[in-house]
Design a protein around this motif. Structure first.
Motif, PDB file in Angstrom:
ATOM      1  N   LYS A   1      53.887 -98.860-101.116  1.00 51.42           N
ATOM      2  CA  LYS A   1      52.927 -99.839-100.598  1.00 51.42           C
ATOM      3  C   LYS A   1      51.875-100.126-101.649  1.00 51.42           C
ATOM      4  O   LYS A   1      51.450-101.260-101.837  1.00 51.42           O
ATOM      5  N   HIS A   2      51.463 -99.083-102.344  1.00 52.08           N
ATOM      6  CA  HIS A   2      50.445 -99.276-103.358  1.00 52.08           C
ATOM      7  C   HIS A   2      50.962-100.137-104.494  1.00 52.08           C
ATOM      8  O   HIS A   2      50.268-101.045-104.972  1.00 52.08           O
ATOM      9  N   ILE A   3      52.203 -99.863-104.923  1.00 55.29           N
ATOM     10  CA  ILE A   3      52.794-100.678-105.994  1.00 55.29           C
ATOM     11  C   ILE A   3      52.857-102.137-105.548  1.00 55.29           C
ATOM     12  O   ILE A   3      52.538-103.058-106.308  1.00 55.29           O
ATOM     13  N   ALA A   4      53.269-102.323-104.304  1.00 54.23           N
ATOM     14  CA  ALA A   4      53.377-103.694-103.805  1.00 54.23           C
ATOM     15  C   ALA A   4      52.017-104.366-103.757  1.00 54.23           C
ATOM     16  O   ALA A   4      51.861-105.526-104.119  1.00 54.23           O
ATOM     17  N   GLN A   5      51.015-103.595-103.303  1.00 57.92           N
ATOM     18  CA  GLN A   5      49.678-104.160-103.262  1.00 57.92           C
ATOM     19  C   GLN A   5      49.211-104.565-104.641  1.00 57.92           C
ATOM     20  O   GLN A   5      48.635-105.616-104.848  1.00 57.92           O
ATOM     21  N   MET A   6      49.450-103.679-105.598  1.00 62.71           N
ATOM     22  CA  MET A   6      49.010-103.964-106.955  1.00 62.71           C
ATOM     23  C   MET A   6      49.737-105.166-107.526  1.00 62.71           C
ATOM     24  O   MET A   6      49.233-105.895-108.352  1.00 62.71           O
ATOM     25  N   ALA A   7      50.994-105.355-107.102  1.00 64.32           N
ATOM     26  CA  ALA A   7      51.742-106.514-107.603  1.00 64.32           C
ATOM     27  C   ALA A   7      51.454-107.750-106.796  1.00 64.32           C
ATOM     28  O   ALA A   7      52.146-108.738-106.883  1.00 64.32           O
ATOM     29  N   ASN A   8      50.429-107.701-105.979  1.00 62.61           N
ATOM     30  CA  ASN A   8      49.983-108.848-105.185  1.00 62.61           C
ATOM     31  C   ASN A   8      50.966-109.291-104.133  1.00 62.61           C
ATOM     32  O   ASN A   8      50.917-110.421-103.689  1.00 62.61           O
TER      33      ASN A   8
ATOM     34  N   ASN B   1      39.341 -79.472-106.475  1.00 61.32           N
ATOM     35  CA  ASN B   1      38.774 -78.150-106.744  1.00 61.32           C
ATOM     36  C   ASN B   1      39.577 -77.055-106.063  1.00 61.32           C
ATOM     37  O   ASN B   1      39.021 -76.084-105.562  1.00 61.32           O
ATOM     38  N   GLY B   2      40.876 -77.193-106.022  1.00 60.48           N
ATOM     39  CA  GLY B   2      41.703 -76.147-105.445  1.00 60.48           C
ATOM     40  C   GLY B   2      41.859 -76.227-103.945  1.00 60.48           C
ATOM     41  O   GLY B   2      42.634 -75.487-103.373  1.00 60.48           O
ATOM     42  N   ARG B   3      41.137 -77.113-103.284  1.00 56.47           N
ATOM     43  CA  ARG B   3      41.252 -77.201-101.829  1.00 56.47           C
ATOM     44  C   ARG B   3      42.053 -78.436-101.453  1.00 56.47           C
ATOM     45  O   ARG B   3      41.961 -79.464-102.110  1.00 56.47           O
ATOM     46  N   LEU B   4      42.814 -78.303-100.373  1.00 56.65           N
ATOM     47  CA  LEU B   4      43.689 -79.391 -99.948  1.00 56.65           C
ATOM     48  C   LEU B   4      42.858 -80.564 -99.465  1.00 56.65           C
ATOM     49  O   LEU B   4      41.950 -80.396 -98.644  1.00 56.65           O
ATOM     50  N   LEU B   5      43.185 -81.758 -99.991  1.00 55.31           N
ATOM     51  CA  LEU B   5      42.394 -82.926 -99.620  1.00 55.31           C
ATOM     52  C   LEU B   5      43.233 -83.948 -98.858  1.00 55.31           C
ATOM     53  O   LEU B   5      42.784 -84.531 -97.877  1.00 55.31           O
ATOM     54  N   GLY B   6      44.430 -84.189 -99.303  1.00 60.12           N
ATOM     55  CA  GLY B   6      45.247 -85.207 -98.639  1.00 60.12           C
ATOM     56  C   GLY B   6      46.693 -85.126 -99.079  1.00 60.12           C
ATOM     57  O   GLY B   6      47.104 -84.191 -99.761  1.00 60.12           O
ATOM     58  N   ILE B   7      47.445 -86.147 -98.709  1.00 56.40           N
ATOM     59  CA  ILE B   7      48.873 -86.182 -99.000  1.00 56.40           C
ATOM     60  C   ILE B   7      49.263 -87.597 -99.417  1.00 56.40           C
ATOM     61  O   ILE B   7      48.700 -88.583 -98.927  1.00 56.40           O
ATOM     62  N   ILE B   8      50.175 -87.687-100.371  1.00 54.16           N
ATOM     63  CA  ILE B   8      50.729 -88.991-100.767  1.00 54.16           C
ATOM     64  C   ILE B   8      52.228 -88.942-100.491  1.00 54.16           C
ATOM     65  O   ILE B   8      52.907 -88.037-100.953  1.00 54.16           O
ATOM     66  N   THR B   9      52.739 -89.920 -99.733  1.00 52.93           N
ATOM     67  CA  THR B   9      54.179 -89.970 -99.518  1.00 52.93           C
ATOM     68  C   THR B   9      54.772 -91.101-100.344  1.00 52.93           C
ATOM     69  O   THR B   9      54.057 -91.944-100.878  1.00 52.93           O
ATOM     70  N   LYS B  10      56.105 -91.109-100.387  1.00 49.98           N
ATOM     71  CA  LYS B  10      56.795 -92.125-101.180  1.00 49.98           C
ATOM     72  C   LYS B  10      56.489 -93.525-100.669  1.00 49.98           C
ATOM     73  O   LYS B  10      56.345 -94.468-101.434  1.00 49.98           O
ATOM     74  N   LYS B  11      56.372 -93.649 -99.347  1.00 52.17           N
ATOM     75  CA  LYS B  11      56.073 -94.965 -98.795  1.00 52.17           C
ATOM     76  C   LYS B  11      54.680 -95.419 -99.197  1.00 52.17           C
ATOM     77  O   LYS B  11      54.457 -96.599 -99.454  1.00 52.17           O
ATOM     78  N   ASP B  12      53.738 -94.462 -99.255  1.00 53.01           N
ATOM     79  CA  ASP B  12      52.390 -94.831 -99.706  1.00 53.01           C
ATOM     80  C   ASP B  12      52.436 -95.363-101.126  1.00 53.01           C
ATOM     81  O   ASP B  12      51.769 -96.341-101.468  1.00 53.01           O
ATOM     82  N   VAL B  13      53.236 -94.682-101.958  1.00 48.50           N
ATOM     83  CA  VAL B  13      53.342 -95.118-103.350  1.00 48.50           C
ATOM     84  C   VAL B  13      53.910 -96.528-103.429  1.00 48.50           C
ATOM     85  O   VAL B  13      53.412 -97.390-104.156  1.00 48.50           O
TER      86      VAL B  13
END
Lengths: 244, 733
Positions: free
Chosen positions: B717-724, B703-715
């Motif tokens: 890690k997430h891909i790796a998690q999803m790929a088991n 809603n227009g307000r800052l909530l969080g941040i995603i970095t490349k490493k987070d992405v």
């Protein structure tokens, strides 16, 4: 101080935190012998850094000279073609009673055919044509000057590097030990033995601040390079980071 | 006058290993270009400056090509000489290798093309004879001794001077002057020591180092990381071009493996650099007959449709070999990383060299260098050849011009087959342990050798099958008796193309077709390469370099895989539900001391800036490095800036009561256009954004307000998690 080492960054900038403990004990002898020692140290360090700086300069220059010299060589080799550096090679397979033979001759490209090169002709008369049809003659050129100069350049660079390596690993610690005695050797216990030269270098050179500006800069550059290599080595050999 | 209006040195630069922010760099370059173009109308000098700026790119490519070609020539000539040094010395001049020593000799016979009196082997020098068991032992001993000496010199030079010089260097690495020199010198030593490694990968690294060093001469490239990366991809193209003698393949390789971000402008520059490098290497002429690579193929015999079956078999073999190699090599490297083995790199290199040399000397096919082996395997046997591999029985009466029918194999061929089979096994096993050691080592040539040997074995098998069973239906319809039906050399070539452990299919095929000089073998090459890729993909996910990257934990996004899960941005962003709130800076209410405390207490590489803590409306993003440098600079240079000075990121200073210290404006280090996504954005889109734009971090708003941040490493890690995969196994630095 504002700057804090970021642990995520593999290369630390600025002085290392644990470059060895500073020796707490001052020399028991008077200030005169301390001054003398300092002068000797200064001389040695100046020599060392001067040599290292010159080597670095030499390395940069040699790199740039290399490309130029090789290009020049190309020109030279084109200009003065040694008669020994061209040849016509004819390979003739076995024919009737004659075994296979290879003929070499240093002649120019227009004369590179079976009749000029195959000498003495092993067959007579009408067989000559049949024999020559089977032979394959190729014209080849090379530049022995290029080969000679390249090998000499390579060996001299290799020799210089080996000398420098020997100096860094063997000679420098011996000289330091002789000047300072064992008490002031760096007790960097977590590093393997051959880190000694660099750890020592940093501490030794850090003392001699009162010098000419040029030497200071060279020394600073060398110091930084050594620290960089040390960091690299830590990350490569200890943590096996860099991809093989 | 605001001191901070002029750029402070250090702001906006990167350490090594940090991934760069492509978007920022590209916009900086556009600004610079715009400024130069505008200024060029003012004076002639400015016009010249703008013209030279435009040409500087091409000049840089020219220099890179020249330097890479010269270095490749130096490496080739020295490696050839030192390889032969293990066997003997030339009396005409020490600098000649075996082939050049016997170049002018008239004592070379048809059967023994290697022997000439000018070349003395070590046994001839030491005990003045070349015959007998003792001479063999002396030769053996000297061979192993020289191999150990070269390997020892190589690894000690790498260890003392430039530890980043080790390895293949195709992925990101350190690119300095010392690395360049040490890599060049030690590559020659490593190749000459007889180890099962190639020089293609390290040559690419050498070319990239040249590119990096030459970038410093040009202002335009020295300061802009994104442009420097483009130059590096062009330099990599030049490196492959001199390694294989294939300029087009080099550019394709650069596209496929090296470039993360490949604008079309770089394509032409890469071609130019690759062509200049190939031309320079040709003029230096390391092989004495104007060829670039040792294994240039010259036959043009046609292939038949039924031969696609063995070609596909070769492809399957290539895929299996690739998968096996990657698994075992990664397992071995992981063992090296985690156990005591890794503590003794010098000893490891010496042991592997000793084993390789001791096992390699008895077999003539392992004793020669791998490139020579490949060139012999690619050779189509004719009447003029007299090597053991070409020992066929000539039972025909007439010989048509140039074309030989299929002939039965003689004794020499059978013994050569046995030796080649042993060579194959040795090479397969020893390469697994060689790749990954602390010396420059490439992987192409050993894999190509494995494939070429397998191909040749299969080819000779097929040839003999066709000769002895020419009445079978298959051979009868396609091959007439007495015709040249099967070419074993072609099988070797196809086998070499199939064994791509690096998964670069398109570039490898183009390289092979450039080496053969014709389109006639495109179909077999492509069939084998595609089969190999599919088999290897079925068995394992990634190529060898990707696997090593994963092992070492570099945050590179794999641009090749689709992300196919239904997660949202808010599942990946930080802070998570139970974490403390996001660390933000406010735009005009924090003091220098507050900012310094935040910097020292956290390790984030950047902070979002908001209007105020209550509203959390986003203003921009500021990097940690820039903050540190600016604050240090301000403390030193600006009057009155103390710990209680207020920092502001707005255009104008906030109203402060009188008698308070002056404020500090840091607007110029603030990125006013950070990328944001909403929290309900699907992760597919977020991953796409990261890949295509090359971002390092992305802010999440709600809603227009800052909530969080995603970095490349987070992405990642997430891909790796999803790929088991276990994300903790990714050893991030």
């Amino acid at each position: 101080m504002l700057f804090v080492a970021d642990p995520a960054r593999p290369v630390t900038r600025g002085p290392r935190r644990k470059c060895g403990r500073r020796s707490p004990s001052r020399s028991p002898a008077g200030s005169w012998s301390r001054g003398l020692r300092l002068w000797r140290l200064l001389g040695l360090a100046a020599m060392a850094t001067l040599w290292a700086g010159l080597l670095r300069l030499a390395s940069m220059l040699s790199l740039s000279c290399l490309a130029l010299s090789v290009l020049l060589l190309v020109q030279l080799s084109d200009a003065a073609k040694n008669s020994e550096d061209v040849r016509c090679k004819c390979i003739c397979p076995p024919y009737k009673d004659n075994s296979g033979h290879i003929y070499n001759k240093n002649i120019s490209q227009k004369d590179c055919d079976c009749l000029h090169v195959v000498d003495p002709m092993p067959v007579r008369g009408p067989d000559v044509e049949a024999y020559c049809l089977r032979c394959e003659c190729k014209y080849e050129e090379r530049s022995s000057v290029t080969i000679k100069v390249t090998i000499i350049i390579y060996l001299s660079i290799l020799g210089l590097l080996l000398l420098y390596m020997v100096y860094l690993t063997l000679v420098e610690p011996i000289l330091k030990r002789r000047l300072f005695g064992h008490s002031q050797l760096i007790q960097s216990d977590d590093d393997v033995g051959d880190h000694q030269p660099f750890a020592n270098a940093h501490d030794v050179l850090a003392r001699s601040r009162s010098r000419a500006n040029v030497l200071n800069k060279v020394e600073y550059a060398q110091q930084r390079w050594k620290l960089q290599v040390q960091e690299q080595r830590k990350s490569v050999f200890d943590r096996h980071v860099v991809l093989s | 006058m605001d001191f901070l209006e002029e750029p402070i040195p250090g702001v906006g630069t990167y350490d090594d290993f940090n991934t760069i922010d492509w978007v920022r760099e590209k916009s900086r370059d556009r600004d610079r270009h715009r400024e130069i173009t505008n200024k060029s109308k003012e004076s002639t000098w400015a016009l010249i400056h703008s013209v030279s700026d435009a040409f500087s790119g091409w000049l840089l490519m020219l220099l890179i090509g020249l330097l890479s070609g010269s270095l490749a020539g130096l490496i080739d000539i020295s490696a050839h000489w030192m390889t032969d040094l293990k066997e003997g010395i030339c009396t005409l001049g020490i600098w000649f290798n075996h082939e050049h020593c016997c170049w002018n000799s008239n004592h070379v016979t048809f059967e023994n093309r290697d022997k000439c009196p000018e070349w003395n082997s070590w046994s001839q020098l030491i005990i003045s004879t070349n015959e007998g068991a003792f001479a063999y032992i002396v030769n053996y001993f000297m061979y192993v001794l020289w191999a150990l000496l070269f390997a020892f010199l190589a690894v000690s030079l790498v260890k003392v001077f430039a530890p980043y010089a080790c390895g293949s260097g195709i992925p990101e690495g350190y690119l300095g002057k010392w690395t360049l020199m040490i890599k060049t010198i030690t590559l020659v030593l490593a190749v000459s020591s007889g180890l099962s490694l190639g020089k293609e990968g390290p040559l690419v690294h050498v070319a990239c180092c040249c590119g990096n060093i030459l970038c410093h001469c040009f202002n335009k490239y020295r300061k802009n990381e994104a442009k420097r990366r483009e130059v590096l991809s062009a330099a990599a193209a030049a490196g492959v071009s001199v390694a294989f003698g294939a300029p087009i393949g080099g550019v394709l390789f650069s596209l496929e493996e090296v470039s993360y971000y490949f604008p079309l402008k770089t394509l032409w520059r890469s071609f130019f650099a690759a062509l200049v490098a190939a031309f320079t290497l040709r003029s230096i002429n390391p092989f004495g007959n104007s060829r670039l690579v040792l294994f240039y193929v010259e036959f043009h015999t046609p292939w038949h449709l039924f031969e696609l079956v063995p070609f596909i078999l070769l492809g399957i073999f290539g895929g299996l070999w690739g998968a096996l190699f990657i698994r075992t090599n990664i397992a071995w490297c992981r063992k090296r990383k985690t156990t005591q083995l890794g503590k003794y790199p010098v000893v490891e290199v010496l042991v592997v060299t000793a084993i390789t040399a001791i096992l390699a000397f008895p077999n003539e096919y392992t004793r020669v260098s791998t490139s020579e082996l490949i060139s012999e395997l690619f050779n189509d046997c004719g009447l003029l050849d007299s090597s053991k591999l070409c020992d066929y029985e000539n039972r025909f009466n007439t010989s048509k011009a140039g074309e030989l029918p299929d002939r039965p194999a003689g004794v020499g061929v059978y013994s050569a087959m046995w030796q080649l089979a042993l060579t194959l096994i040795l090479k397969i096993v020893i390469t697994i342990f060689t790749f990954g050691m602390k010396i420059p080592s490439g992987l192409f040539i050993p894999s190509m050798a494995v494939g070429a040997i397998a191909g040749r074995l299969l080819g000779v098998g097929m040839e003999q099958l066709a000769y002895y069973h020419h009445d079978w239906a298959i051979f009868n319809s396609w091959c007439s008796q007495g015709a040249d039906c099967i070419t074993p050399g072609l099988y070797a070539m196809v086998g070499a193309a199939a064994c791509g452990v690096t998964r670069m299919t398109v570039s490898l095929v183009v390289i092979m077709f450039e080496l053969t000089g014709g389109l006639e073998y495109i179909v077999p090459l492509m069939a084998a390469a595609m089969t190999s890729k599919w088999v290897a993909d079925a068995l394992g996910r990634e190529g060898i370099y990707d696997a090593h990257i994963r092992l070492n934990g570099y945050p590179f996004l794999e641009a090749k895989e689709e992300f196919a899960h239904k997660t949202l941005a808010m599942d990946v962003m930080k802070p998570r539900r139970n974490d403390p709130l996001l660390t933000v800076l406010t735009q005009d209410s924090m003091t220098v001391e507050d900012v310094e405390t935040i910097i020292s207490e956290t390790t984030y590489s950047g902070f979002p800036v908001v209007v105020s803590r209550e509203s959390q409306r986003l203003v921009g993003f500021v990097l940690r490095r820039d903050l540190i440098i600016s604050i240090e600079n301000a403390r030193k240079k600006q009057d009155g800036v103390v710990s209680t000075s207020v920092i502001y990121f707005t255009e104008h200073s906030p109203p402060v009561p009188p008698y308070t210290p002056p404020t500090l404006k840091l607007r110029n280090i603030l990125d006013l256009s950070p990328f944001t996504v909403t929290d309900l954005t699907p992760m597919e889109i977020v991953v796409d954004i990261f890949r295509k734009l090359g971002l390092r971090q992305c802010l999440v708003t709600h809603n227009g307000r800052l909530l969080g941040i995603i970095t490349k490493k987070d992405v990642l890690k997430h891909i790796a998690q999803m790929a088991n995969q276990d994300p903790d196994s990714i050893l991030f630095n």
